[in-house]
Design an enzyme around this catalytic site. Structure first.
Site: not given
Length: 462
Positions: A18-19, A22
């Site tokens: 997920h990170e 980003h």
């Protein structure tokens, strides 16, 4: 120990992916990344990158989340924060056009969906032995019996009035389609091929909804069961009613309490209906018939906390069913994976929507304790079960983060949509108020999920 390791590994993978979404898109858009953190709280490990940005990589003590800190992402305190060098101003997050900020924030959930697609595609490509959807005789009076489903019917497609029947290859496909139809409050349109080769279409009406009671088994409630061989004892638990009665591994159960035991599901239902009662079990052991008296035990009903107890034999049952290796070529596996992610996402949103309007039980919410329990159980069943679990949780995480709730990615995306349409950012005063509301909502949902977790945990341990 397996449960803890499986949970930590699963959460770590999902957070990193997920990170990483980003981080990757932020770098692609030219934004300076100050920190990439897995977890919150006390820093256990820190490393500073060698690149010109000197990004700080950290591992923290509480592995229930993570974050990517970008230059200019949040309001700065002039007295405490050093001024941003003029040459770095074009690389701050808040100086980026709205479409870049949207892409950076959306990348986290998108990467979760991409991970799920990759995992589902891997499972479809490798394949697995799956029970074929060949039906046994339904119980008299059941929904399946009323629809005229018969023994040896093979399910070939399942749909609804709103969705054309789609082909099914395995029993798990049938289960999922009926689960979806029940959640949607629709009848199921089932196409079957009979033992004589003739095809016909039947309608399953008044399907139960697992949204109202997460413990409900839609297949069992409908009366569908696989065509199986003899019911045998796979394992007898030490100190159980089954061990005291003299049951052994490999025993074939012929009758229970005078009723023919042709289906393991029937046998389980009869046992549960007789807590702390006496019964007789007719078995075949090495071809010889025997009758064993048994005094059943009792256990709490997880589907009805505080309700009557359920009978317990303390033996694991086994019933052979016909299986087939179900696998896809790489291109078809990818298509299957994309459809699976879409269906799972839509199903999650439907259940969430029904919870909001009071049409679904709040027991559908699960927290870290339940997730950890499922992680351990999936890992104990083998790598394929664990990968399927990881894919499912990845989809759930992606859907959760896209909800339009302030403090979640979806809340920020909503702000950017407003900014794109009006040409002005949402005022900071509004954002501050909405953030407090969002935090309150998240805390409420987290508390409810933990309450559900603890209720299940205490119920399971009596």
């Amino acid at each position: 120990m397996l449960t803890v390791l499986a949970f930590v590994f699963a959460i770590a993978v999902l957070i990193v992916v997920h990170e990483l979404g980003h981080y990757s898109v932020a770098r692609l858009c030219g934004v300076k990344v100050l920190r990439f953190s897995v977890g919150f709280g006390k820093v256990l490990f820190r490393r500073v990158g060698r690149g010109p940005d000197r990004t700080e990589w950290t591992l923290c003590a509480i592995p229930l989340g993570g974050y990517v800190k970008m230059l200019g992402e949040s309001a700065r305190d002039p007295e405490r924060d050093p001024p941003i060098p003029p040459e770095d101003l074009p690389r701050t997050f808040d100086h980026q056009p709205v479409y870049k900020r949207f892409a950076i924030v959306a990348a986290g959930p998108v990467f979760n969906f991409l991970l799920a697609i990759a995992l589902y595609a891997l499972l479809a490509w490798v394949g697995a032995q799956e029970p074929l959807p060949i039906l046994g005789a339904p119980p008299p009076g059941s929904i399946a019996a009323q629809a005229d489903l018969r023994a040896k019917d093979r399910v070939v497609a399942v749909g609804t009035d709103e969705e054309a029947p789609t082909p099914v290859r395995a029993w798990s496909d049938v289960r999922m389609r009926l689960y979806e139809a029940g959640i949607g409050g629709r009848d199921a349109i089932v196409q079957v091929r009979g033992a004589d080769g003739a095809e016909r279409t039947v309608r399953l009406r008044e399907l139960p909804s697992a949204a109202r009671s997460p413990q409900v088994d839609v297949i069992e409630q409908v009366g569908l069961r696989l065509l199986g061989g003899p019911v045998t004892i796979a394992e007898v638990l030490p100190g159980s009613a089954g061990e005291r009665a003299g049951l052994r591994r490999g025993d074939q159960i012929v009758r229970f309490a005078g009723q023919p035991a042709d289906q393991a599901s029937d046998l389980i239902r009869w046992i549960r209906a007789m807590p702390e009662q006496n019964a007789s079990i007719d078995i075949l052991r090495d071809g010889l018939p025997m009758t064993l008296p048994v005094r059943l035990g009792a256990d709490a009903d997880s589907a009805n906390p505080g309700g009557p107890k359920l009978g317990k034999l303390g033996a694991q049952l086994s019933q052979h069913v016909e299986t087939e290796l179900i696998r896809d070529e790489p291109v078809h596996a990818l298509g299957h994976a994309m459809r699976e992610v879409w269906r799972t996402s839509m199903l999650s949103l439907k259940v969430l929507g029904k919870m909001i309007v009071g049409q679904a039980s709040l027991q559908n919410l699960s927290g870290p304790i339940t997730v950890a329990d499922f992680a351990g159980k999936a890992a104990s069943l083998g790598w394929q079960s664990f990968v399927a679990f990881l894919a499912l949780i990845s989809v759930s995480l992606g859907v959760l983060n896209l909800l339009p709730v302030p403090v979640l990615d979806g809340g920020h995306l909503l702000y950017y949509c407003v900014e794109f349409l009006t040409g002005k950012p949402v005022p900071e005063s509004w954002q501050a108020v909405l953030q407090k509301i969002g935090i309150a909502c998240i805390l409420l949902l987290t508390s409810l999920a933990l309450y559900n977790d603890l209720s299940r945990l205490f119920l399971a341990h009596g």
